[in-house]
Design an enzyme around this catalytic site. Structure first.
Site, mmCIF file in Angstrom:
data_model
loop_
_atom_site.group_PDB
_atom_site.id
_atom_site.type_symbol
_atom_site.label_atom_id
_atom_site.label_comp_id
_atom_site.label_asym_id
_atom_site.label_seq_id
_atom_site.Cartn_x
_atom_site.Cartn_y
_atom_site.Cartn_z
ATOM 1 N N SER A 1 35.190 45.794 36.186
ATOM 2 C CA SER A 1 36.302 46.405 35.465
ATOM 3 C C SER A 1 37.373 45.403 35.049
ATOM 4 O O SER A 1 37.649 44.428 35.769
ATOM 5 C CB SER A 1 36.936 47.443 36.401
ATOM 6 O OG SER A 1 38.222 47.794 35.949
ATOM 7 N N GLU B 1 40.322 45.986 35.378
ATOM 8 C CA GLU B 1 41.361 46.048 36.423
ATOM 9 C C GLU B 1 41.349 44.775 37.267
ATOM 10 O O GLU B 1 42.343 44.464 37.924
ATOM 11 C CB GLU B 1 41.121 47.254 37.332
ATOM 12 C CG GLU B 1 41.756 48.537 36.871
ATOM 13 C CD GLU B 1 43.277 48.539 36.993
ATOM 14 O OE1 GLU B 1 43.785 48.284 38.084
ATOM 15 O OE2 GLU B 1 43.949 48.793 35.980
ATOM 16 N N TYR C 1 41.789 49.263 44.321
ATOM 17 C CA TYR C 1 40.604 49.451 43.455
ATOM 18 C C TYR C 1 40.209 48.125 42.806
ATOM 19 O O TYR C 1 39.043 47.718 42.836
ATOM 20 C CB TYR C 1 40.905 50.502 42.385
ATOM 21 C CG TYR C 1 39.874 50.577 41.287
ATOM 22 C CD1 TYR C 1 38.693 51.306 41.443
ATOM 23 C CD2 TYR C 1 40.069 49.919 40.062
ATOM 24 C CE1 TYR C 1 37.743 51.367 40.425
ATOM 25 C CE2 TYR C 1 39.131 49.975 39.051
ATOM 26 C CZ TYR C 1 37.970 50.703 39.229
ATOM 27 O OH TYR C 1 37.030 50.756 38.224
#
Ligand code: NAP
Ligand code: G4F
Length: 320
Positions: free
Chosen positions: A124, A126, A148
């Site tokens: 991701s 992120e 996460y």
């Protein structure tokens, strides 16, 4: 003989689009689902009789071993994860178990049962978090800003490590935000389009949101699952960034969505401080020139087209 694929997270947004795509290519598709007291197959209801669903859990090593043994897949797409960023602060350990260690459990199961299978890990943007470079590409250093993001960095590097340690065809797709009418309603795009539809139909008056200034590189999930498949069809396993190369603020998203329904967002949107995150990812914008060059991948749906598609779908769904 057609190929066989195993998809973890098949009941999620991406799993449902990927399963459709693989079926259209003639694959036999196995999907791993978690046992629950009520079924959660809404996103795959329309293809349910075409896929083979089996129970398994990223927390349970034996279930993963058995599933790979039974399905004997050529390709494995590991999409299952606790994927909602705010939940990763309230359930950091569970997020680490699912989203981080779960990847090792999958890789160990593949290595033990079918090490020649090709493995895709859902990494991701992120992971870039507090971005160290603009735009972000495969070589940009990671600086995750949530449990996460930290768990995804672990999942990314364990995939790279198994490739380098054991010669496995294991790749990590670093995908930027991708959305669709099947997006979970807690994510900001769908929260906005669902809210707009409810306000338009008189079912709701206001919409509470957090940080309107955050910027994301948002694409359409249908375009992104094609990239996952392409990554497993190459001569050599490599990692790729998948993004549109455009960034938009949450406020721009809100403006387009409300305008499309003939509403003024300022009449309805309220900011709610409880929705502000402990640490924010302020800006994401990806450079996917490697994927364009080597995979021949490109986006087909624009940001504005995506938001309008989602608003229309929510209005259609809620209309009496
Ligand atoms: P999603 O809609 O939240 O789907 C997640 C899936 O994982 C669901 O099928 C869920 O099953 C399953 N799952 C969760 N915990 C599990 C466990 N312990 N064992 C087995 N299955 C489990 O996520 P998505 O948007 O499709 O994203 C797919 C993957 O890509 C995720 O790994 C996500 O982190 C990653 N990713 C997403 C984006 C994006 O913008 N969408 C961007 C980059 C990376 P239930 O239905 O039973 O809950
Ligand atoms: O839609 P979001 O919750 O997505 P976020 O945090 O970017 O994560 C998504 O994309 C990642 C890829 O970069 C995936 F890996 C991950 O699994 C997930 O799919 O939030 C987007 C932005 C944030 O900056 C957030 O602070 O929207 C801002 N926001 C403002 N108000 C809100 C809200 N987000 C949510 N969920 N809800 C709000 O009310």
């Amino acid at each position: 003989m057609g190929k066989t694929a195993l998809v973890t997270g098949i009941t999620g947004q991406d799993g449902s689009y990927l399963a459709e795509f693989l079926l259209s290519k003639g694959y036999t598709v196995y999907g791993m689902v978690r046992r629950s007291s009520t079924e959660n197959f809404d996103r795959i209801e329309h293809i349910r009789d075409q896929v083979i669903l089996r129970q398994g859990d990223l927390l349970d090593q034996l279930s993963l071993l058995n599933l790979i043994e039974e399905s004997n897949p050529d390709e494995i797409y590991n999409l299952a994860a606790q994927s909602f960023v705010p939940t990763s602060w309230t359930k950091p350990l569970l997020t680490g178990e699912f989203t981080g260690l779960g990847v090792t459990r999958m890789l160990e199961a593949v290595r033990a049962v079918k090490s020649k299978a090709r493995f895709y890990q859902a990494s991701s943007s992120e992971m870039f978090g507090l971005v160290q470079e603009v735009p972000q590409k495969e070589t940009t250093p990671f600086y995750p800003r949530s449990p996460y993001g930290v768990a995804k960095v672990y999942g990314h590097f364990i995939t790279v490590n198994y490739r380098e340690s054991y010669g496995m065809y294991a790749v990590s797709g670093i995908l930027f935000n991708h959305e669709s009418p099947r997006r979970g309603k807690e994510f900001v795009t769908r929260k906005v389009t669902d809210g707009v539809a409810r306000i338009k139909l008189g079912l709701q008056k206001e919409l509470k949101l957090g940080n309107l200034e955050a910027k994301r590189d948002w694409g359409f999930a249908g375009d992104y699952v094609r990239a996952m498949w392409l990554m497993l069809q190459q001569d050599k396993p490599q990692d790729y960034v998948i993004a549109t190369g455009e960034t938009h603020s949450v406020q721009e998203l809100v403006e387009i969505a409300f305008n499309h329904a003939g509403l003024n967002w300022k009449d309805h949107v309220k900011t709610d401080p409880t929705l502000i995150r402990p640490a924010e990812v302020d800006l994401l914008i990806g450079d996917s020139s490697k994927a364009k060059r080597e995979l021949g991948w490109k986006t087909e749906v624009s940001f504005e087209g995506l938001v309008k598609m989602m608003v229309d779908a929510d209005i259609q769904r809620l209309k009496p």
